[in-house]
Write a protein that holds these residues in place. Structure first.
Motif, PDB file in Angstrom:
ATOM      1  N   GLY A  30       0.776  -1.230   0.000  1.00 23.69           N
ATOM      2  CA  GLY A  30       0.000   0.000   0.000  1.00 23.69           C
ATOM      3  C   GLY A  30       0.805   1.275   0.000  1.00 23.69           C
ATOM      4  N   GLU A  31       2.128   1.242   0.037  1.00 26.72           N
ATOM      5  CA  GLU A  31       2.925   2.450   0.075  1.00 26.72           C
ATOM      6  C   GLU A  31       3.002   3.068  -1.306  1.00 26.72           C
ATOM      7  N   GLU A  32       2.397   4.267  -1.444  1.00 22.69           N
ATOM      8  CA  GLU A  32       2.282   4.890  -2.754  1.00 22.69           C
ATOM      9  C   GLU A  32       3.601   5.436  -3.252  1.00 22.69           C
ATOM     10  N   GLU A  33       4.572   5.687  -2.306  1.00 22.63           N
ATOM     11  CA  GLU A  33       5.814   6.305  -2.767  1.00 22.63           C
ATOM     12  C   GLU A  33       6.683   5.339  -3.550  1.00 22.63           C
ATOM     13  N   GLU A  34       6.406   4.013  -3.477  1.00 21.62           N
ATOM     14  CA  GLU A  34       7.208   3.042  -4.218  1.00 21.62           C
ATOM     15  C   GLU A  34       6.529   2.691  -5.535  1.00 21.62           C
ATOM     16  N   ALA A  35       7.314   2.635  -6.593  1.00 17.16           N
ATOM     17  CA  ALA A  35       6.778   2.262  -7.903  1.00 17.16           C
ATOM     18  C   ALA A  35       6.421   0.781  -7.885  1.00 17.16           C
ATOM     19  N   PRO A  36       5.296   0.412  -8.500  1.00 16.50           N
ATOM     20  CA  PRO A  36       4.912  -1.011  -8.522  1.00 16.50           C
ATOM     21  C   PRO A  36       5.924  -1.829  -9.305  1.00 16.50           C
ATOM     22  N   PRO A  37       6.223  -3.031  -8.829  1.00 14.33           N
ATOM     23  CA  PRO A  37       7.154  -3.895  -9.566  1.00 14.33           C
ATOM     24  C   PRO A  37       6.570  -4.310 -10.915  1.00 14.33           C
ATOM     25  N   THR A  38       7.439  -4.522 -11.857  1.00 15.69           N
ATOM     26  CA  THR A  38       7.003  -4.889 -13.205  1.00 15.69           C
ATOM     27  C   THR A  38       7.305  -6.355 -13.452  1.00 15.69           C
ATOM     28  N   PRO A  39       6.291  -7.207 -13.475  1.00 18.72           N
ATOM     29  CA  PRO A  39       6.560  -8.628 -13.738  1.00 18.72           C
ATOM     30  C   PRO A  39       6.971  -8.846 -15.181  1.00 18.72           C
ATOM     31  N   GLN A  40       7.839  -9.829 -15.376  1.00 12.28           N
ATOM     32  CA  GLN A  40       8.216 -10.181 -16.729  1.00 12.28           C
ATOM     33  C   GLN A  40       7.040 -10.862 -17.436  1.00 12.28           C
ATOM     34  N   ARG A  41       7.186 -10.983 -18.724  1.00 10.15           N
ATOM     35  CA  ARG A  41       6.136 -11.614 -19.518  1.00 10.15           C
ATOM     36  C   ARG A  41       5.928 -13.062 -19.078  1.00 10.15           C
ATOM     37  N   LEU A  42       4.683 -13.491 -18.995  1.00  7.67           N
ATOM     38  CA  LEU A  42       4.382 -14.858 -18.579  1.00  7.67           C
ATOM     39  C   LEU A  42       4.906 -15.857 -19.592  1.00  7.67           C
ATOM     40  N   THR A  43       5.411 -16.990 -19.087  1.00  7.88           N
ATOM     41  CA  THR A  43       5.785 -18.081 -19.981  1.00  7.88           C
ATOM     42  C   THR A  43       4.514 -18.752 -20.504  1.00  7.88           C
ATOM     43  N   PRO A  44       4.618 -19.542 -21.588  1.00  9.25           N
ATOM     44  CA  PRO A  44       3.425 -20.252 -22.078  1.00  9.25           C
ATOM     45  C   PRO A  44       2.765 -21.115 -21.001  1.00  9.25           C
ATOM     46  N   LEU A  45       3.560 -21.773 -20.146  1.00 10.39           N
ATOM     47  CA  LEU A  45       2.983 -22.611 -19.094  1.00 10.39           C
ATOM     48  C   LEU A  45       2.248 -21.757 -18.069  1.00 10.39           C
ATOM     49  N   GLU A  46       2.840 -20.627 -17.666  1.00  7.36           N
ATOM     50  CA  GLU A  46       2.177 -19.742 -16.715  1.00  7.36           C
ATOM     51  C   GLU A  46       0.876 -19.190 -17.286  1.00  7.36           C
ATOM     52  N   GLN A  47       0.907 -18.803 -18.559  1.00  6.03           N
ATOM     53  CA  GLN A  47      -0.287 -18.262 -19.183  1.00  6.03           C
ATOM     54  C   GLN A  47      -1.392 -19.309 -19.255  1.00  6.03           C
ATOM     55  N   LEU A  48      -1.003 -20.554 -19.549  1.00  2.00           N
ATOM     56  CA  LEU A  48      -1.993 -21.631 -19.614  1.00  2.00           C
ATOM     57  C   LEU A  48      -2.635 -21.851 -18.252  1.00  2.00           C
ATOM     58  N   HIS A  49      -1.827 -21.900 -17.179  1.00  2.00           N
ATOM     59  CA  HIS A  49      -2.393 -22.078 -15.845  1.00  2.00           C
ATOM     60  C   HIS A  49      -3.318 -20.919 -15.493  1.00  2.00           C
ATOM     61  N   LEU A  50      -2.935 -19.724 -15.868  1.00  3.50           N
ATOM     62  CA  LEU A  50      -3.775 -18.564 -15.572  1.00  3.50           C
ATOM     63  C   LEU A  50      -5.107 -18.657 -16.318  1.00  3.50           C
ATOM     64  N   ASP A  51      -5.041 -19.046 -17.602  1.00  7.20           N
ATOM     65  CA  ASP A  51      -6.265 -19.191 -18.403  1.00  7.20           C
ATOM     66  C   ASP A  51      -7.184 -20.261 -17.827  1.00  7.20           C
ATOM     67  N   MET A  52      -6.606 -21.355 -17.319  1.00  5.46           N
ATOM     68  CA  MET A  52      -7.412 -22.455 -16.785  1.00  5.46           C
ATOM     69  C   MET A  52      -8.146 -22.050 -15.506  1.00  5.46           C
ATOM     70  N   ARG A  53      -7.701 -20.959 -14.867  1.00  5.23           N
ATOM     71  CA  ARG A  53      -8.384 -20.485 -13.668  1.00  5.23           C
ATOM     72  C   ARG A  53      -9.288 -19.281 -13.939  1.00  5.23           C
ATOM     73  N   GLN A  54      -8.893 -18.423 -14.891  1.00  6.41           N
ATOM     74  CA  GLN A  54      -9.558 -17.125 -15.003  1.00  6.41           C
ATOM     75  C   GLN A  54     -10.202 -16.843 -16.354  1.00  6.41           C
TER      76      GLN A  54
END
Length: 430
Positions: A30-54
């Motif tokens: 919740g600390e606004e003074e810090e910039a949000p971290p930038t996640p790297q692009r999802l791998t195909p496996l990560e994207q598939l798991h995400l799609d299977m849930r959402q």
């Protein structure tokens, strides 16, 4: 919850392994003074798991059976007594597979034992002329066997629609079936349901034996007592309600398959099972005159009424009719569990395994995924993905081809043929 908190929540999921930039060192949401971290692009496996849930479409397909695990399920390509077979496509690799679907609520205890043996048999066998098992997926109500896909369909359908095979094509196809059955028997597996419907055609004349639903483990001299298979392919001892030796039953079925291939008809044909039984017990079949004499000898050797007098597989592979054929040989066994990839050095992997590890890494499968996969055998999506990639790499390197017909000049195999002729009791051909 802020956008950063949503991303952090996803990162806690065991299937979500998004990597963070080096600048991300805060534990605060919740600390606004810090910039949000930038996640790297999802791998195909990560994207598939995400799609299977959402993803709404993916979740709906999983709910209605249009997806199973990592596979999209398409149209039906076959059916059996207890199952249906549908075409599947692996979401990550795009490889086509055959998915055998069984309704667990309708499986009796005896059928469940057959199913367990089918899986165990396919796990034990590795041969270019045997359908490979990739993965087993289980839900509350269904069991899915994900297997190698043979695009050419059944040998029975091919012959029924196009007619009998030529002498050359018969040699090429039958030598592959012989090699597959020899590999089974050498590994203690008897098929017990060999028939043209269970031989599948691939590209360029390559064929593969499949459907191990009635298979079992058996010693070469062990007596069995379960009646299995299709009546037109059943050996006489099965109709006599005798205990039988499994390998001899397989050999008889090979004789029926060969007869069907070279004539386009079955050797024993009747309108009812009792009439068929009588014909098989009498050994009453007529050989068409166009069948080559050497092929007739082989058929008669395989269809000998006395089980112990039937031609052995080595004897059949060395017979005069198949003499010009270079027999298929099993490759070195492949490691069907990916565990060794997690810690192996590059110099410890062969070319296929190195290629597969690189492909897995590109899809997002890490060493941690593989280590956590330990003990799951075929009941794992990671194992299924690994086997599909491994089988594809191996197939490309050995360039799977059917046997070739060689020109005979002075072939040392003639000595082997003469030895078989000397020791075998050959039936007189009319």
């Amino acid at each position: 919850m802020t956008a950063v908190c949503v991303t952090r929540a996803l990162s806690l999921d065991p299937h979500y392994s998004s990597r963070w930039s080096p600048q991300d060192s805060s534990d605060s949401c919740g600390e606004e003074e810090e910039a949000p971290p930038t996640p790297q692009r999802l791998t195909p496996l990560e994207q598939l798991h995400l799609d299977m849930r959402q993803d709404e479409k993916t979740v709906r397909e999983l709910t209605v059976g249009r997806r199973v695990g990592f596979y999209k399920v398409r149209g039906e390509i076959g059916c059996g007594n207890f199952s249906r077979v549908k075409l599947g496509i692996h979401v990550l690799t795009k490889d086509k597979v055959a998915i055998k679907i069984l309704d667990k609520t309708r499986l009796e205890p005896k059928t469940q034992r057959f199913l367990s043996r089918e899986i165990s048999s396919m796990e034990r066998l590795h041969h270019p002329n045997i359908i490979q098992l990739y993965e087993v997926v289980e839900t509350l109500s269904r069991l899915y066997l994900v297997m190698e896909y043979a695009a050419g369909g059944e040998l029975h359908t091919r012959i029924s629609t196009e007619g009998r095979l030529s002498d050359t094509d018969s040699k090429i196809v039958f030598s592959q079936i012989l090699a597959a059955v020899k590999h089974m028997h050498e590994n203690g597996v008897v098929h017990r349901d060999l028939k043209a419907e269970n031989v599948f055609c691939c590209h360029g004349g390559l064929v593969k034996v499949g459907d191990f639903g009635f298979s079992t483990f058996s010693r070469r001299d062990e007596m069995l007592d379960t009646f299995c298979g299709s009546p037109p392919y059943a050996a006489p001892e099965l109709f006599r309600d005798e205990r039988y030796v499994g390998i001899y039953v397989d050999v008889w079925a090979l004789g029926v398959i060969l007869f069907f291939m070279v004539t386009g008809t079955m050797p024993f044909r009747a309108e009812t099972v009792p009439k068929l039984r009588r014909l098989i017990l009498e050994g009453a079949y007529a050989m068409p005159p166009w069948v080559p004499r050497a092929c007739r000898r082989l058929i008669q050797g395989l269809l000998h009424p006395q089980p112990s007098e039937r031609w052995a597989l080595d004897q059949s592979m060395g017979c005069e009719w198949l003499l010009p054929v270079e027999m298929p040989r099993p490759p070195a066994p492949l490691r069907l569990d990916p565990q060794h990839l997690a810690s192996a050095r590059p110099d410890e992997l062969d070319d296929e395994e190195a290629e597969v590890r690189e492909a897995l890494e590109a899809l997002g499968v890490t060493a941690e995924h593989i280590r956590n996969n330990q003990g799951h055998s075929s009941r794992s999506a990671i194992t299924g993905l690994y086997r599909i990639l491994l089988h594809g790499a191996h197939r490309r390197r050995i360039a799977e081809l059917p046997p070739a017909i060689m020109q005979l000049t002075s072939d040392p195999r003639m000595e082997r043929l003469r030895a078989y002729r000397h020791t075998s009791k050959l039936c007189t051909v009319s």
